[in-house]
Write a protein that holds these residues in place. Structure first.
Motif, short mmCIF file in Angstrom:
data_model
loop_
_atom_site.label_atom_id
_atom_site.label_comp_id
_atom_site.label_asym_id
_atom_site.label_seq_id
_atom_site.Cartn_x
_atom_site.Cartn_y
_atom_site.Cartn_z
N ASP A 20 57.98 36.88 53.33
CA ASP A 20 58.56 37.04 54.84
C ASP A 20 57.17 36.79 55.77
O ASP A 20 56.15 37.72 55.79
N ILE A 21 57.12 35.52 56.52
CA ILE A 21 55.86 35.32 57.19
C ILE A 21 56.41 35.55 58.68
O ILE A 21 56.89 34.61 59.35
N SER A 22 55.40 36.03 59.47
CA SER A 22 55.48 36.32 60.85
C SER A 22 54.19 36.10 61.55
O SER A 22 53.22 36.58 61.32
N LEU A 23 54.19 34.88 62.53
CA LEU A 23 53.05 34.75 63.11
C LEU A 23 53.32 34.58 64.84
O LEU A 23 54.48 34.20 65.20
N ASP B 38 58.00 29.94 43.61
CA ASP B 38 59.19 29.97 43.71
C ASP B 38 59.94 31.15 44.51
O ASP B 38 59.15 32.40 44.22
N GLY B 39 60.83 31.13 45.24
CA GLY B 39 61.52 32.39 45.82
C GLY B 39 61.90 31.91 47.18
O GLY B 39 61.86 30.62 47.83
N ASP B 40 62.87 32.69 47.90
CA ASP B 40 63.18 32.57 49.25
C ASP B 40 62.01 32.94 50.25
O ASP B 40 61.38 33.77 50.09
N GLY C 299 63.88 27.11 46.23
CA GLY C 299 64.38 28.75 46.80
C GLY C 299 64.57 28.28 48.08
O GLY C 299 64.52 27.06 48.65
N ASP C 300 65.52 29.22 48.90
CA ASP C 300 65.87 28.94 50.28
C ASP C 300 64.72 29.03 51.18
O ASP C 300 63.96 30.15 51.35
N ASP C 301 64.60 28.06 52.28
CA ASP C 301 63.80 28.24 53.18
C ASP C 301 64.24 28.40 54.73
O ASP C 301 65.29 27.68 54.95
N GLY D 151 67.06 24.05 47.25
CA GLY D 151 67.79 25.31 47.79
C GLY D 151 68.03 24.62 49.19
O GLY D 151 67.85 23.97 49.71
N ASP D 152 69.00 26.06 50.00
CA ASP D 152 69.20 25.66 51.34
C ASP D 152 67.95 25.88 52.29
O ASP D 152 67.04 26.58 52.20
N CYS D 153 68.24 24.88 53.40
CA CYS D 153 67.00 25.04 54.45
C CYS D 153 67.69 25.26 55.72
O CYS D 153 68.40 24.76 56.04
#
Length: 270
Positions: free
Chosen positions: A180-183, A196-198, A217-219, A238-240
């Motif tokens: 979880d990246i928040s800028l 790998d990972g969502d 993973g999903d993005d 994965g889904d984007c």
């Protein structure tokens, strides 16, 4: 006080209280074996070197220190709190969970830790920050009003990065896990590489460019009112979801297999 552990602990406490007085005027070199360690350094001018073995917990409190501080410990839980320090801080830890909190520090900060959960907060720092940690269930990095460049290297595990009003560049290389990246209002380039990972990325009112390199993973990427260029390269099966609104810089996205939902609104560049 019948056990050897109790005797060792008392010796450490007596030596510690004695050294705190001496630390105000010069160099200090503290070495101790296994056990629980509690150290407070206040208004010190000289260089401090601390080497401890393994223990249930290690606590370090640094306030108004001017000289360089170097800390080495074995395995165990660690808590490091630094406030208004001028000199550099260099910490090397074994396995165990870490809680690192720095505020209004001027010198460079280097944290190296093996496996465990890692919770790091940097607020109002001036110098370069380097964090290199091993695997863990959770990694958290909270960056607020930092001026120097920041480099983060983390092993496998879920990761949270929250950067708000940072001036220097931010580089993060993360292992497998959900991220979880928040800028918000970041001024310089941000580069994120993950395994790998969502992933969920939110960018709001950023000035610098954003570069993302992702594994499977999903993005989910949401970019609002950003000024710099955006580059996303995902090897993901994965889904984007990619949404950009009010962006001024160019946008480039290379996506793997999967279902994609892309929405662009009021974008000024290509």
């Amino acid at each position: 006080m019948d056990t050897d552990t109790d005797k060792i602990f008392i010796v450490i406490l007596i030596s510690h209280c004695f050294l705190i007085f001496l630390l105000r005027i010069g160099f200090a070199d503290i070495i101790s074996g296994d056990g629980t360690h509690n150290c407070t350094f206040l208004d010190t001018a000289g260089t401090i070197n601390v080497t401890f073995g393994s223990g249930t917990s290690h606590l370090f409190t640094l306030n108004d220190t001017n000289g360089a501080v170097t800390v080495h410990t074995g395995d165990g839980e660690r808590v490091v709190s630094a406030y208004n320090t001028s000199g550099s801080i260099n910490a090397t830890f074994g396995n165990g969970n870490d809680v690192i909190s720095t505020q209004m520090t001027e010198g460079s900060i280097s944290i190296t830790s093996l496996d465990g959960d890692h919770d790091c907060t940097f607020d109002g720092t001036e110098g370069f920050i380097s964090v290199d940690v091993g695997n863990g269930a959770n990694h958290s990095f909270i960056l607020t009003e930092t001026n120097g460049a920041i480099a983060i290297f983390a092993g496998n595990g879920d990761c949270v990065i929250n950067a708000d009003s940072t001036v220097g560049s931010l580089t993060a290389e993360l292992g497998d896990g959900n991220d979880d990246i928040s800028l918000s209002q970041t001024a310089a380039e941000v580069s994120i590489s993950t395994g790998d990972g969502d992933r969920v990325i939110n960018a709001l009112n950023t000035s610098g460019s954003f570069i993302g390199r992702f594994g499977n993973g999903d993005d989910h990427a949401y970019m609002y009112n950003t000024e710099g260029s955006i580059s996303i390269n995902s090897a993901s099966d994965g889904d984007c979801i990619l949404k950009a609104d009010g962006t001024a810089g160019s946008l480039t996205a290379y996506l793997g297999n999967g279902n994609d939902d892309i929405s662009l609104s009021q974008t000024d560049a290509q």
